[in-house]
Design a protein around this motif. Structure first.
Motif, PDB file in Angstrom:
ATOM      1  N   LEU A 482       0.809  -1.166   0.032  1.00 18.99           N
ATOM      2  CA  LEU A 482       0.059   0.026  -0.213  1.00 18.99           C
ATOM      3  C   LEU A 482       0.691   1.342   0.074  1.00 18.99           C
ATOM      4  O   LEU A 482       0.627   2.394  -0.928  1.00 18.99           O
ATOM      5  CB  LEU A 482      -0.943  -0.087   1.328  1.00 18.99           C
ATOM      6  N   GLY A 483       1.907   1.274   0.820  1.00 17.17           N
ATOM      7  CA  GLY A 483       2.849   2.167   0.823  1.00 17.17           C
ATOM      8  C   GLY A 483       3.408   2.697  -0.558  1.00 17.17           C
ATOM      9  O   GLY A 483       3.628   3.687  -1.227  1.00 17.17           O
ATOM     10  N   MET A 484       4.037   1.630  -1.090  1.00 19.93           N
ATOM     11  CA  MET A 484       4.507   1.728  -2.555  1.00 19.93           C
ATOM     12  C   MET A 484       3.516   2.272  -3.522  1.00 19.93           C
ATOM     13  O   MET A 484       3.956   3.117  -4.327  1.00 19.93           O
ATOM     14  CB  MET A 484       5.275   0.387  -2.938  1.00 19.93           C
ATOM     15  N   ARG A 485       2.326   1.809  -3.452  1.00 13.29           N
ATOM     16  CA  ARG A 485       1.156   2.409  -4.393  1.00 13.29           C
ATOM     17  C   ARG A 485       0.814   3.605  -4.220  1.00 13.29           C
ATOM     18  O   ARG A 485       0.242   4.442  -4.975  1.00 13.29           O
ATOM     19  CB  ARG A 485       0.228   1.247  -4.506  1.00 13.29           C
ATOM     20  N   SER A 486       1.132   4.172  -3.063  1.00 18.53           N
ATOM     21  CA  SER A 486       0.419   5.597  -2.536  1.00 18.53           C
ATOM     22  C   SER A 486       1.416   6.530  -3.237  1.00 18.53           C
ATOM     23  O   SER A 486       2.521   6.284  -3.650  1.00 18.53           O
ATOM     24  CB  SER A 486       0.839   5.805  -1.146  1.00 18.53           C
ATOM     25  N   HIS A 487       0.894   7.708  -3.763  1.00 17.28           N
ATOM     26  CA  HIS A 487       1.309   8.809  -4.348  1.00 17.28           C
ATOM     27  C   HIS A 487       2.354   9.805  -3.183  1.00 17.28           C
ATOM     28  O   HIS A 487       2.769  10.600  -3.605  1.00 17.28           O
ATOM     29  CB  HIS A 487       0.315   9.749  -4.652  1.00 17.28           C
ATOM     30  N   LEU A 488       2.326   9.366  -2.059  1.00 15.89           N
ATOM     31  CA  LEU A 488       3.012   9.958  -0.795  1.00 15.89           C
ATOM     32  C   LEU A 488       4.077   9.030  -0.455  1.00 15.89           C
ATOM     33  O   LEU A 488       4.075   7.882  -0.494  1.00 15.89           O
ATOM     34  CB  LEU A 488       2.308  10.385   0.355  1.00 15.89           C
ATOM     35  N   PRO A 489       5.360   9.807  -0.231  1.00 13.44           N
ATOM     36  CA  PRO A 489       6.318   8.812   0.773  1.00 13.44           C
ATOM     37  C   PRO A 489       5.691   8.219   2.041  1.00 13.44           C
ATOM     38  O   PRO A 489       5.338   9.015   2.885  1.00 13.44           O
ATOM     39  CB  PRO A 489       7.523   9.975   1.103  1.00 13.44           C
ATOM     40  N   LYS A 521      -5.312  12.694  -1.232  1.00 17.61           N
ATOM     41  CA  LYS A 521      -6.517  13.193  -1.938  1.00 17.61           C
ATOM     42  C   LYS A 521      -6.933  14.773  -1.331  1.00 17.61           C
ATOM     43  O   LYS A 521      -7.004  15.568  -1.895  1.00 17.61           O
ATOM     44  CB  LYS A 521      -7.822  12.434  -2.161  1.00 17.61           C
ATOM     45  N   HIS A 522      -7.010  14.421   0.056  1.00 20.08           N
ATOM     46  CA  HIS A 522      -7.878  15.678   0.892  1.00 20.08           C
ATOM     47  C   HIS A 522      -6.900  16.395   1.799  1.00 20.08           C
ATOM     48  O   HIS A 522      -7.165  17.500   1.848  1.00 20.08           O
ATOM     49  CB  HIS A 522      -8.756  15.020   1.773  1.00 20.08           C
ATOM     50  N   ALA A 523      -6.034  15.691   2.430  1.00 23.68           N
ATOM     51  CA  ALA A 523      -5.134  16.488   3.524  1.00 23.68           C
ATOM     52  C   ALA A 523      -3.931  17.137   2.833  1.00 23.68           C
ATOM     53  O   ALA A 523      -3.511  17.936   3.430  1.00 23.68           O
ATOM     54  CB  ALA A 523      -4.699  15.409   4.574  1.00 23.68           C
ATOM     55  N   ARG A 524      -3.809  16.780   1.582  1.00 25.18           N
ATOM     56  CA  ARG A 524      -2.549  17.472   0.839  1.00 25.18           C
ATOM     57  C   ARG A 524      -1.325  17.336   1.599  1.00 25.18           C
ATOM     58  O   ARG A 524      -0.423  18.280   1.710  1.00 25.18           O
ATOM     59  CB  ARG A 524      -2.643  19.007   0.478  1.00 25.18           C
ATOM     60  N   ALA A 525      -0.952  16.252   2.271  1.00 26.16           N
ATOM     61  CA  ALA A 525      -0.022  15.849   3.153  1.00 26.16           C
ATOM     62  C   ALA A 525       1.388  15.666   2.199  1.00 26.16           C
ATOM     63  O   ALA A 525       1.249  15.357   0.979  1.00 26.16           O
ATOM     64  CB  ALA A 525      -0.111  14.562   3.836  1.00 26.16           C
ATOM     65  N   ARG A 526       2.403  15.871   2.781  1.00 20.53           N
ATOM     66  CA  ARG A 526       3.828  15.628   1.959  1.00 20.53           C
ATOM     67  C   ARG A 526       4.147  14.298   2.352  1.00 20.53           C
ATOM     68  O   ARG A 526       5.076  13.640   1.473  1.00 20.53           O
ATOM     69  CB  ARG A 526       4.720  16.587   2.450  1.00 20.53           C
ATOM     70  N   SER A 527       3.992  13.844   3.544  1.00 19.70           N
ATOM     71  CA  SER A 527       4.394  12.307   3.827  1.00 19.70           C
ATOM     72  C   SER A 527       3.581  11.682   4.974  1.00 19.70           C
ATOM     73  O   SER A 527       2.734  12.378   5.497  1.00 19.70           O
ATOM     74  CB  SER A 527       5.903  12.455   4.708  1.00 19.70           C
ATOM     75  N   CYS A 528       3.522  10.468   5.235  1.00 21.12           N
ATOM     76  CA  CYS A 528       2.704   9.882   6.110  1.00 21.12           C
ATOM     77  C   CYS A 528       3.327   8.740   6.613  1.00 21.12           C
ATOM     78  O   CYS A 528       4.613   8.176   6.223  1.00 21.12           O
ATOM     79  CB  CYS A 528       1.580   9.215   5.067  1.00 21.12           C
ATOM     80  N   THR A 529       3.060   8.289   7.974  1.00 18.77           N
ATOM     81  CA  THR A 529       3.722   7.202   8.736  1.00 18.77           C
ATOM     82  C   THR A 529       2.683   6.155   8.957  1.00 18.77           C
ATOM     83  O   THR A 529       1.586   6.621   9.798  1.00 18.77           O
ATOM     84  CB  THR A 529       4.244   7.828   9.994  1.00 18.77           C
ATOM     85  N   LEU A 542      -1.337   2.961  13.880  1.00 19.76           N
ATOM     86  CA  LEU A 542      -1.280   4.366  14.110  1.00 19.76           C
ATOM     87  C   LEU A 542      -0.945   5.072  12.810  1.00 19.76           C
ATOM     88  O   LEU A 542       0.027   4.527  12.103  1.00 19.76           O
ATOM     89  CB  LEU A 542      -0.352   4.887  15.150  1.00 19.76           C
ATOM     90  N   VAL A 543      -2.052   5.876  12.207  1.00 16.24           N
ATOM     91  CA  VAL A 543      -1.463   6.486  10.701  1.00 16.24           C
ATOM     92  C   VAL A 543      -1.385   7.845  11.020  1.00 16.24           C
ATOM     93  O   VAL A 543      -2.570   8.741  11.206  1.00 16.24           O
ATOM     94  CB  VAL A 543      -2.610   6.219   9.800  1.00 16.24           C
ATOM     95  N   LYS A 544      -0.400   8.399  10.600  1.00 14.10           N
ATOM     96  CA  LYS A 544      -0.006  10.027  10.947  1.00 14.10           C
ATOM     97  C   LYS A 544       0.394  10.568   9.373  1.00 14.10           C
ATOM     98  O   LYS A 544       1.081   9.988   9.039  1.00 14.10           O
ATOM     99  CB  LYS A 544       0.959  10.168  11.955  1.00 14.10           C
ATOM    100  N   ASP A 545      -0.184  11.696   9.216  1.00 17.40           N
ATOM    101  CA  ASP A 545       0.113  12.597   8.049  1.00 17.40           C
ATOM    102  C   ASP A 545       0.372  13.979   8.485  1.00 17.40           C
ATOM    103  O   ASP A 545       0.097  14.595   9.710  1.00 17.40           O
ATOM    104  CB  ASP A 545      -0.654  12.430   6.990  1.00 17.40           C
ATOM    105  N   ASP A 546       1.211  14.697   7.679  1.00 18.85           N
ATOM    106  CA  ASP A 546       1.461  16.129   7.927  1.00 18.85           C
ATOM    107  C   ASP A 546       0.775  16.999   6.932  1.00 18.85           C
ATOM    108  O   ASP A 546       1.336  18.330   6.634  1.00 18.85           O
ATOM    109  CB  ASP A 546       2.936  16.299   7.766  1.00 18.85           C
ATOM    110  N   GLY A 547      -0.566  16.815   6.838  1.00 21.73           N
ATOM    111  CA  GLY A 547      -1.343  17.458   5.820  1.00 21.73           C
ATOM    112  C   GLY A 547      -1.831  18.733   6.576  1.00 21.73           C
ATOM    113  O   GLY A 547      -1.567  19.123   7.862  1.00 21.73           O
TER     114      GLY A 547
END
Length: 593
Positions: A482-489, A521-529, A542-547
């Motif tokens: 899922l992480g590899m298929r995502s548009h975010l790091p 799509k919505h949070a306009r995040a630059r990365s995600c954990t 735990l799913v965290k983004d910096d959006g």
């Protein structure tokens, strides 16, 4: 309307009686002070205040008794005692009227009769025992004999008492007053001592609740007996008792406050009984309920026997059989049966003294019924919630199995056929090229490319129905994909020893997929954990983004579907999202789901 009119009439009658009683005492003392005629009573302003104060005590306690005692009789007895308390002050004032003073002299001690009845009907306002009714009958007969004797025989010398001639005297006697007074005091003292001895003996031999609830007037009774002896000696021997003369009014004034105080104490017990519902608010702990009730009612011997529906019998609070003992083996005990519309609930064996306050027992019954009903409703609600959870889990599991079957059918059926068809097209394309038919080879190649696209879309569809990577791999590889298929790091940390139940892994997979899609799509995040860890019997995600933050669980939204999916497996989903500070989604799922 009739009930309201009756209530107003009752209040008006009571107000009139109270007013007349107070006015009779005050006016008698004022006139006595103005004329200086006190007769045989002590004179002076201090004694006038004492006599009026005693009457006021009775009147105030009567008003309180009307409010706190279900039976109005005690209140009327107190008002009557206060009214006839003034007869002794009126007697010397009405001696010039021969048709009046014999009646006033006859009712001078009627207050004592009323106070005696008040003592006997404590605390319920009823004469419940045969002994009490016999005593009241004896006092009534003695008083009637004395009144009749005064009317028919009393004829004191006018020069000695300043009295007019008694027109009712058919057999006049100069000494009738003296001997009637001696006989009346002797009979009254004998009856009072009998009542006092009975009450004090029962008080000394009774249990703790009986002492605190049913017999709180022994001191007042003893003082009243002493005051009667003192009054008899003063009457017979013309004895000057000095400061001891203050004891009789004090003893007489103690009785109504003792009556009211005992009833208020019992009402305090009723209010404390209501706290038992709070004690058993979580569920009916039988041993706790029994000990709390015994402590509340000050009856350490109290026992509660609970109805066992399967066995169709009563049991003790610890589940043992009820002791087989008859009433003769349980002296001084009484039993309160508590039933509901659904059948028996419990038997409460308590001290018989508590049975004198029916409101107290009603409060106990209501508190236990409320606790049991709350417990039944709670069990029913918990059972319904558990059934709902199990139903949701069955639905989720059925959906999971249905998707697995559909994915397997697509993989083993349609995909395999399409793969075979693709191989056949490649072989046909190669043959066409070998025969130099470029046009046919081109057509076959285009058909092969279209088939490849269709096969790829079918695989994507199968992956959406059920993640194949979960079947072929594990949760770590599925989330990494899922992480590899995502548009975010996406930074992935999975610390889960071994495999989890399939429905749990699938839930985590789709929830993480939803969170990553929202972050992109919505949070306009630059990365995600993404962090997945297992501890004890739960797994935490735990799913965290910096959006941009500001995410909320709204009806019909993706986060609501995520929460529903987690709760379907008895988990919990928490979303913390602050404007400008990103979003944190935390999932907690029991591994046993």
């Amino acid at each position: 309307m009739d009930a309201a009119r009756s209530a107003y009439a009752r209040i008006g009658l009571r107000a009139l009686a109270v007013t007349v009683a107070i006015a009779s005492n005050v006016v008698a003392q004022v006139i006595s002070a103005m004329t200086g005629d006190y007769g045989p009573r002590p004179s002076g302003l201090g004694w006038a205040v004492v006599f009026v104060a005693v009457a006021l005590v009775y009147v105030v306690c009567a008003v309180i008794a009307w409010r706190i005692v279900r039976n109005p009789v005690p209140g009327w007895l107190m008002v009557g005692a206060a009214l006839f308390w003034s007869a002794g002050a009126w007697y010397p004032l009405v001696r010039p009227w021969g048709w009046v003073w014999p009646w006033v002299a006859g009712v001078t001690d009627l207050w004592a009769v009323l106070v005696g009845v008040l003592v006997l009907c404590y605390p319920t306002g009823r004469l419940s025992a045969r002994f009490e009714r016999i005593v009241v009958l004896a006092v009534a007969v003695a008083f009637a004999v004395r009144l009749g004797g005064i009317l028919l025989f009393s004829s004191p010398a006018p020069a000695e008492c300043g009295c007019a001639t008694n027109p009712y005297a058919v057999l006049p006697s100069d000494t009738a007053d003296f001997w009637l007074g001696i006989a009346w005091r002797a009979v009254g003292l004998a009856l009072m001592l009998t009542v006092a001895a009975r009450l004090i003996a029962r008080w000394l031999t009774s249990s703790l609740p009986a002492r605190r609830v049913a017999f709180v007037m022994p001191l007042a009774i003893l003082l009243w007996c002493y005051s009667t002896v003192q009054d008899s000696l003063s009457f017979a021997l013309d004895w000057d008792s000095g400061w001891l003369e203050f004891i009789p009014p004090v003893a007489i004034a103690l009785i109504p406050p003792a009556f009211v105080g005992g009833v208020l104490y019992a009402r305090g017990l009723r209010s404390r009984v209501a706290d038992l519902v709070i004690v058993a608010r979580d569920r009916v702990d039988r041993e706790l309920w029994e000990s709390s009730l015994a402590r509340t009612l000050h009856d350490p011997s109290l026992r509660v026997f609970w109805w066992d529906e399967p066995l169709q019998t009563y049991q003790t609070s610890d589940g043992g059989p009820v002791p087989d003992a008859g009433a003769a083996d349980r002296p001084g005990r009484s039993t309160l049966a508590i039933d509901s519309d659904q059948g028996p609930i419990a038997l409460i064996e308590h001290d018989v003294a508590l049975a004198q306050d029916d409101r107290l027992l009603d409060a106990v019954s209501s508190a236990l019924l409320l606790s049991v009903d709350n417990d039944r409703l709670r069990e029913r609600l918990e059972r319904t919630i558990q059934e709902l959870r199990e139903s949701r889990l069955r639905i989720v599991e059925e959906g999971y199995l249905a998707r697995r079957r559909l994915e397997r059918d697509l993989h083993d059926g349609s995909q395999q056929q399409l793969v075979s068809l693709a191989i056949s097209l490649r072989i046909a394309t190669a043959k066409a090229e070998a025969h130099g038919d470029e046009e046919l080879a081109g057509d076959l190649q285009r058909a092969s490319d279209q088939l490849a696209d269709a096969l790829r879309e079918l695989r994507e569809l199968a992956r959406g129905i059920h993640p194949t990577v979960l079947t072929d791999g594990d949760l770590r590889s599925a989330i990494e994909e899922l992480g590899m298929r995502s548009h975010l790091p996406v930074e992935v940390h999975v610390d889960v020893p071994g495999r989890l139940p399939e429905v749990v892994e699938e839930t985590i997979y789709y929830c993480v997929s939803e969170c990553l899609a929202n972050a992109a799509k919505h949070a306009r995040a630059r990365s995600c954990t993404v962090v997945v860890s297992a501890a004890d019997s739960t797994v935490s995600v735990l799913v965290k983004d910096d959006g941009q933050g500001g995410a909320r669980i709204e009806p019909g939204g993706g986060l609501e579907g995520l929460r529903d999916r987690v709760e379907a497996v008895s988990g919990r989903a928490d979303v913390r999202s602050v404007e400008g500070l990103g979003t944190i989604v935390e999932l907690t799922i029991p591994i046993g789901a």
